[in-house]
Design a protein around this motif. Structure first.
Motif, PDB file in Angstrom:
ATOM      1  N   LEU A 146     -72.399 -61.707 -49.827  1.00  0.00           N
ATOM      2  CA  LEU A 146     -72.569 -62.948 -49.318  1.00  0.00           C
ATOM      3  C   LEU A 146     -71.332 -63.878 -49.616  1.00  0.00           C
ATOM      4  O   LEU A 146     -70.880 -64.606 -48.804  1.00  0.00           O
ATOM      5  CB  LEU A 146     -73.536 -63.479 -50.000  1.00  0.00           C
ATOM      6  N   LYS A 147     -70.644 -63.646 -50.703  1.00  0.00           N
ATOM      7  CA  LYS A 147     -69.360 -64.313 -51.060  1.00  0.00           C
ATOM      8  C   LYS A 147     -68.127 -63.955 -50.641  1.00  0.00           C
ATOM      9  O   LYS A 147     -67.188 -64.595 -50.905  1.00  0.00           O
ATOM     10  CB  LYS A 147     -69.439 -64.522 -52.622  1.00  0.00           C
ATOM     11  N   GLY A 148     -68.169 -62.762 -50.249  1.00  0.00           N
ATOM     12  CA  GLY A 148     -67.124 -61.903 -49.721  1.00  0.00           C
ATOM     13  C   GLY A 148     -66.109 -61.607 -50.910  1.00  0.00           C
ATOM     14  O   GLY A 148     -64.763 -61.473 -50.676  1.00  0.00           O
ATOM     15  N   ILE A 149     -66.825 -61.372 -51.922  1.00  0.00           N
ATOM     16  CA  ILE A 149     -65.958 -60.663 -53.151  1.00  0.00           C
ATOM     17  C   ILE A 149     -66.242 -59.033 -53.157  1.00  0.00           C
ATOM     18  O   ILE A 149     -67.157 -58.614 -52.834  1.00  0.00           O
ATOM     19  CB  ILE A 149     -66.512 -61.318 -54.447  1.00  0.00           C
ATOM     20  N   ASP A 150     -65.061 -58.589 -53.277  1.00  0.00           N
ATOM     21  CA  ASP A 150     -65.212 -56.949 -53.238  1.00  0.00           C
ATOM     22  C   ASP A 150     -65.899 -56.502 -54.750  1.00  0.00           C
ATOM     23  O   ASP A 150     -64.880 -56.557 -55.946  1.00  0.00           O
ATOM     24  CB  ASP A 150     -63.814 -56.206 -53.170  1.00  0.00           C
ATOM     25  N   PRO A 151     -66.842 -56.235 -54.944  1.00  0.00           N
ATOM     26  CA  PRO A 151     -67.379 -55.796 -56.302  1.00  0.00           C
ATOM     27  C   PRO A 151     -66.490 -54.776 -56.960  1.00  0.00           C
ATOM     28  O   PRO A 151     -66.358 -54.915 -58.270  1.00  0.00           O
ATOM     29  CB  PRO A 151     -69.001 -55.506 -56.026  1.00  0.00           C
ATOM     30  N   GLU A 152     -66.208 -53.624 -56.277  1.00  0.00           N
ATOM     31  CA  GLU A 152     -65.399 -52.641 -56.865  1.00  0.00           C
ATOM     32  C   GLU A 152     -63.919 -53.373 -57.588  1.00  0.00           C
ATOM     33  O   GLU A 152     -63.842 -53.020 -58.857  1.00  0.00           O
ATOM     34  CB  GLU A 152     -64.857 -51.707 -55.858  1.00  0.00           C
ATOM     35  N   SER A 153     -63.345 -53.985 -56.891  1.00  0.00           N
ATOM     36  CA  SER A 153     -62.034 -54.412 -57.526  1.00  0.00           C
ATOM     37  C   SER A 153     -62.486 -55.371 -58.460  1.00  0.00           C
ATOM     38  O   SER A 153     -61.773 -55.609 -59.442  1.00  0.00           O
ATOM     39  CB  SER A 153     -61.485 -55.322 -56.052  1.00  0.00           C
ATOM     40  N   ALA A 154     -63.543 -56.584 -58.628  1.00  0.00           N
ATOM     41  CA  ALA A 154     -63.718 -57.434 -59.361  1.00  0.00           C
ATOM     42  C   ALA A 154     -64.144 -56.577 -60.704  1.00  0.00           C
ATOM     43  O   ALA A 154     -63.593 -57.117 -61.914  1.00  0.00           O
ATOM     44  CB  ALA A 154     -64.999 -58.238 -58.948  1.00  0.00           C
TER      45      ALA A 154
END
Length: 217
Positions: free
Chosen positions: A183-191
């Motif tokens: 929803l936030k447009g964040i890449d969880p893998e990268s984060a």
């Protein structure tokens, strides 16, 4: 790829960088592994091409940044294959694959010494893992080697969470985090990978502090 990234090229391709397409490589490798498991040769050919595309993409990005190009990538792996197979390209005689593997590891260890790579307390950590397993193994190493953790990690909060956690609740939390990232447009893998690397860096710094102070004294 140079055309796609160049003037009049594809807006999506032009916007990408190494980190933004990192997940694509994981996805393509997973799809390739599925074709290998099933020996689906027609689709294996396609998926090998998709993996190769990711290599080309990263090489093009590196070329634009002035680091290296695809030719350099191919040349380096070619040189490595020759260097690590002296029983084929040199005058070394080996009798079986066990000897080949032992020689490979010996040559690899020598290369690391010649490269003078920085020693790290996380040297036993597998070099390439999905970010969740990477974070899992970083923490495993910290606990196993009794390493200090930096300010980014609240051990009391982790232990309190662990006391209430089971497999279902862990899956629930991880799914909600992944969904919130979407929803936030964040890449969880990268984060997750970036944060795990921050924890590694802080742990390394704290581990080396006493040595530095002892040398200074």
């Amino acid at each position: 790829m140079a055309r796609l990234r160049g003037p009049g090229g594809c807006p999506w391709d032009i916007e990408q960088d190494h980190q933004s397409i990192a997940q694509c490589l994981i996805d393509e490798c997973s799809e390739l592994l599925e074709t290998i498991d099933t020996l689906d040769m027609d689709h294996m050919r396609e998926e090998l091409g998709d993996v190769l595309l990711q290599v080309v993409f990263h090489a093009q990005l590196a070329k634009e940044e002035g680091h290296f190009d695809f030719e350099a990538v191919a040349a380096e792996v070619n040189e490595k294959l020759i260097r690590r197979h002296p029983h084929v390209f040199g005058d070394v005689d080996l009798e079986d694959s066990d000897q080949v593997l032992r020689q490979w590891e010996q040559i690899k260890a020598t290369e690391k010494l010649d490269g003078a790579k920085k020693e790290t307390v996380f040297k036993d950590l597998p070099p390439a893992l999905p970010s969740l397993l990477f974070a899992y193994d970083v923490f495993k190493q910290i606990k196993k080697k009794a390493l200090p953790v930096g300010r980014s990690v609240d051990m009391e909060a982790i232990e309190a969470m662990a006391s209430e956690l089971d497999e279902e609740s862990a899956g629930h939390i991880l799914f909600e985090i992944a969904a919130a990232c979407r929803l936030k447009g964040i890449d969880p893998e990268s984060a997750a990978r970036k944060f795990a690397r921050r924890v590694m860096a802080e742990s390394e710094a704290l581990t080396n502090e006493p040595k530095a102070q002892g040398q200074a004294g």
